[in-house]
Design a protein around this motif. Sequence first.
Motif, mmCIF file in Angstrom:
data_model
loop_
_atom_site.group_PDB
_atom_site.id
_atom_site.type_symbol
_atom_site.label_atom_id
_atom_site.label_comp_id
_atom_site.label_asym_id
_atom_site.label_seq_id
_atom_site.Cartn_x
_atom_site.Cartn_y
_atom_site.Cartn_z
ATOM 1 N N ASP A 107 0.765 -1.139 -0.086
ATOM 2 C CA ASP A 107 0.408 0.040 0.612
ATOM 3 C C ASP A 107 0.797 0.811 -0.223
ATOM 4 O O ASP A 107 0.772 2.095 -0.487
ATOM 5 N N GLU A 108 1.821 0.671 1.168
ATOM 6 C CA GLU A 108 2.895 2.526 0.850
ATOM 7 C C GLU A 108 3.214 2.274 -0.660
ATOM 8 O O GLU A 108 3.996 3.605 -0.862
ATOM 9 N N ALA A 109 3.790 1.212 -0.603
ATOM 10 C CA ALA A 109 4.899 1.771 -2.241
ATOM 11 C C ALA A 109 3.462 2.746 -3.036
ATOM 12 O O ALA A 109 4.385 3.369 -3.741
ATOM 13 N N LEU A 110 2.766 1.616 -3.550
ATOM 14 C CA LEU A 110 2.066 2.190 -4.504
ATOM 15 C C LEU A 110 1.244 3.988 -4.267
ATOM 16 O O LEU A 110 1.473 4.308 -5.440
ATOM 17 N N SER A 111 1.151 4.339 -2.847
ATOM 18 C CA SER A 111 0.716 4.773 -2.530
ATOM 19 C C SER A 111 1.975 6.107 -2.778
ATOM 20 O O SER A 111 1.307 7.420 -3.322
#
Length: 162
Positions: A107-111
């Motif tokens: 989630d953090e990478a995609l964000s």
Amino acid sequence: NDSFEAFVEYSKLAKSVAKDLRQYVEAEDQTEVPQSIRQLLRVAQCREAEALVTSVTSSTSSESLLQFIEVIGGSRTRAVMASYISTVVSSAVGAVIEKTKDFHPLDEALSTLTKPENRQVVQHIVNSLTATAVRTAIISSRETLSRRGEEVTVVSQIEEVE
């Protein structure tokens, strides 16, 4: 009993290192490794410590080794060790779970990738990856076709000889 006193001292040291490790893992802004852990790592990596362990191990008489095994194998020692291991493992697992409970790497990478201010960097990475993939595909195709061409030439030369 010297063996038991040494064990107690070792337990105190292990407790101190475990406490420092837990505080380090649980700290939100801790970036520096605690001194106790750095010292322990230095000692473990030095040649003198290895030589000392080898020397002590090779010079230990079988009688003192038997005494040590009796102390270690005793029910009192087993209970202390079981309690100590349980406490250390529980603390470490608890600290890791607490530290990572809200962490979702995908989630953090995609964000991060979808933020407007990162658009140029992401575009550059995608372009580079695409160019590399296309270049590799072209080179592989040429090599494969070249090998097939050589095979065809060899087969046709053999047929001419016959």
